[in-house]
Write an enzyme that holds these catalytic residues in place. Structure first.
Site, mmCIF file in Angstrom:
data_model
loop_
_atom_site.group_PDB
_atom_site.id
_atom_site.type_symbol
_atom_site.label_atom_id
_atom_site.label_comp_id
_atom_site.label_asym_id
_atom_site.label_seq_id
_atom_site.Cartn_x
_atom_site.Cartn_y
_atom_site.Cartn_z
ATOM 1 N N HIS A 150 0.887 -1.166 0.000
ATOM 2 C CA HIS A 150 0.000 0.000 0.000
ATOM 3 C C HIS A 150 0.927 1.219 0.000
ATOM 4 O O HIS A 150 2.017 1.174 0.588
ATOM 5 C CB HIS A 150 -0.839 0.102 1.273
ATOM 6 C CG HIS A 150 -1.743 -1.051 1.555
ATOM 7 N ND1 HIS A 150 -1.314 -2.213 2.124
ATOM 8 C CD2 HIS A 150 -3.080 -1.198 1.362
ATOM 9 C CE1 HIS A 150 -2.346 -3.035 2.285
ATOM 10 N NE2 HIS A 150 -3.423 -2.453 1.828
ATOM 11 N N ASP A 190 2.229 1.991 3.414
ATOM 12 C CA ASP A 190 3.164 1.040 4.039
ATOM 13 C C ASP A 190 4.594 1.475 3.788
ATOM 14 O O ASP A 190 5.453 1.361 4.651
ATOM 15 C CB ASP A 190 3.080 -0.372 3.418
ATOM 16 C CG ASP A 190 1.704 -0.953 3.405
ATOM 17 O OD1 ASP A 190 0.931 -0.639 4.307
ATOM 18 O OD2 ASP A 190 1.421 -1.750 2.478
HETATM 19 C C1 XLS Z 1 -7.282 -6.758 4.328
HETATM 20 C C2 XLS Z 1 -6.897 -6.966 2.930
HETATM 21 C C3 XLS Z 1 -5.788 -6.058 2.452
HETATM 22 C C4 XLS Z 1 -5.685 -6.104 0.955
HETATM 23 C C5 XLS Z 1 -4.941 -4.968 0.369
HETATM 24 O O1 XLS Z 1 -7.965 -7.565 4.941
HETATM 25 O O2 XLS Z 1 -6.547 -8.294 2.750
HETATM 26 O O3 XLS Z 1 -4.585 -6.386 3.058
HETATM 27 O O4 XLS Z 1 -5.104 -7.289 0.533
HETATM 28 O O5 XLS Z 1 -5.493 -3.757 0.698
#
Ligand code: XLS
Ligand code: NI
Ligand code: NI
Length: 442
Positions: free
Chosen positions: A106, A109
């Site tokens: 993300h 992140d």
């Molecule tokens: C959360 C989601 C997230 C997505 C990406 O539960 O899995 O991590 O994979 O935003």
């Protein structure tokens, strides 16, 4: 070269190697042999394994009841941006030692949110150049990028489905930048996960308006991507609930209906996560099969839940039945590329040492490698397919073929059954035999 003074973040850990099932070393692959050929292609290409930046490099072990337990030495000291740049070094050291080909992130992140949108953009650009440099030297690629549209308080009511139009606009600006950075890094895809796109209460929710807005948002994203020449695959990631009580991207069936209803089906496929499938009351194989048969199979977020805990625990997958089912379905639909197997999984709060990150990923990769080998064996042997064909044999007979071809009607079928008097008796489903057969391969 991660810590001040140039030392390593994971000292004493060498490149993880394939040593075969008999090895006594735990920091080794027993089944994942990247170059080994299965069904005509190397294992590495079957999986296209990716590390999730958020869990692996931003996970702290905090939970609703307690403080962080993972105090990483490389996280201590400096500004947020300095810490982010140090983390890039750590991430690539980890991924190179693990031997994965891809990662996913993300925007927030990898780079800290600034005091303004322009500062956030600048931070992301700064970190992206460091990521680009490391991609260059390591050969590790970006499987997909995404934007965090759920952590900041402005997204309290969601992002694309917020009741506040300004928040929609801010989210659009954030995703525009995230797509541009993903493109600049040669990313092979871009994921939409709903974040807080859902509701807690229907009394205060205009559901139609919110879902219309979500579609408008995705169309704008797709248009912008085409405009800047980003050819990567867009994905929509289903999740039925958490943090909201109902997420609009509930499961594959709901997502695919949404995409078709709003004319997005040519641009977006599914990114399917195991723990989200089970939260929706489905097996992972169900979700993969559903997406596969509709032509929407895109990518996988590999993890697993705990049958005794009803939330998204995002554990590393070690269950060979699970990985066998996944790989059988992937092989059936011609593989996962340009998607991949992204470990959207986190080590337990109690597993707070850096070495646990290696154990976790090695276990997941080995479980998938075993699943692949078993799935390939099942396919080569052919018994499962033969039993399935036998179960549906009447559909290969004259009547079944005519119905499937569309050349029968209710009237003609009534004539057929009036003449026959009754249908031929059904034969046993043999579920136990099928289950026993699968066990002969494990
Ligand atoms: C959360 C989601 C997230 C997505 C990406 O539960 O899995 O991590 O994979 O935003
Ligand atoms: Ni996910
Ligand atoms: Ni999840």
């Amino acid at each position: 070269m991660a810590l001040p003074g140039g030392s390593e973040a994971f000292p004493g850990i060498e490149r993880i190697r394939y040593e075969g099932p008999a090895t006594k070393t735990m920091l080794a692959f027993r089944h994942y042999d990247a170059d080994a050929i299965v069904e005509g292609q190397p294992m590495r290409d079957h999986f296209r394994f990716a590390v999730s930046y958020w869990h692996t490099f931003r996970g702290t072990g905090s939970d609703p009841f307690g403080a962080p337990t993972m105090i990483r030495p490389w996280e201590i000291g400096g500004t947020d941006l300095e810490a982010a740049l140090r983390r890039v070094e750590v991430a690539f050291e980890f991924m190179e030692k693990l031997g994965v080909g891809f990662y996913c992130f993300h925007d927030r992140d990898v780079a800290p949110e600034g005091h303004s949108l322009s500062e956030s953009h600048r931070n992301l650009d700064t970190v992206a150049s460091a990521l680009a440099a490391h991609q260059q030297t390591s050969g590790i690629r970006l499987l997909w990028g995404t934007a965090n549209l759920f952590s900041h308080p402005r997204y309290v009511h969601g992002a694309a489905t917020s009741c506040n139009a300004d928040v929609f606009a801010f989210a659009a600006a954030q995703v525009k930048k995230a797509i541009e950075v993903t493109h600049a890094l040669g990313g092979q895809g871009y994921v939409f996960w709903g974040g807080r796109e859902g509701y807690q209460c229907l009394w205060n929710t205009d559901m139609k308006r919110e879902i219309d807005h979500l579609a408008r948002f995705m169309h704008m994203a797709v248009d912008h991507a085409r405009k800047i020449g980003f050819e990567g695959q867009f994905y929509f990631e289903p999740k039925p609930r958490e943090p909201t009580k109902h997420q609009y991207d509930y499961d594959c069936a709901a997502c695919i209906n949404f995409l078709r209803a709003y004319g997005l089906e040519k641009h977006v496929k599914m990114n399917i996560e195991t723990n989200h499938a089970t939260l929706a009351g489905h097996e992972m194989q169900h979700e993969l099969e559903y997406a596969g048969m509709q032509g929407f199979l895109g990518s996988i977020d590999a993890n697993t839940g705990d049958p005794l805990l009803g939330w998204d625990t995002d554990q590393f997958p070690t269950d060979i039945y699970l990985t066998t089912r996944i790989m059988l379905t992937l092989l059936k639909y011609g593989g996962i590329a340009p998607g991949g197997v992204n470990f959207d999984a986190k080590v337990r709060r109690e597993s707070f040492e850096p070495v646990d990150l290696f154990h976790a990923h090695i276990g997941g990769m080995d479980a998938f490698a075993r699943g692949l080998k078993i799935a390939a064996q099942i396919r080569a042997d052919g018994t499962l397919q033969r039993l399935l064909d036998e179960r549906y044999a009447s559909w290969s007979g004259p009547l079944g073929r005519r119905i499937e071809a569309g050349s029968e009607s209710f009237e003609s079928l009534e004539r057929e059954m009036l003449a026959k008097g009754d249908s031929t008796p059904c034969s046993s489903g043999r579920q136990e035999l099928f289950e026993n057969l699968i066990n002969t391969y494990l």
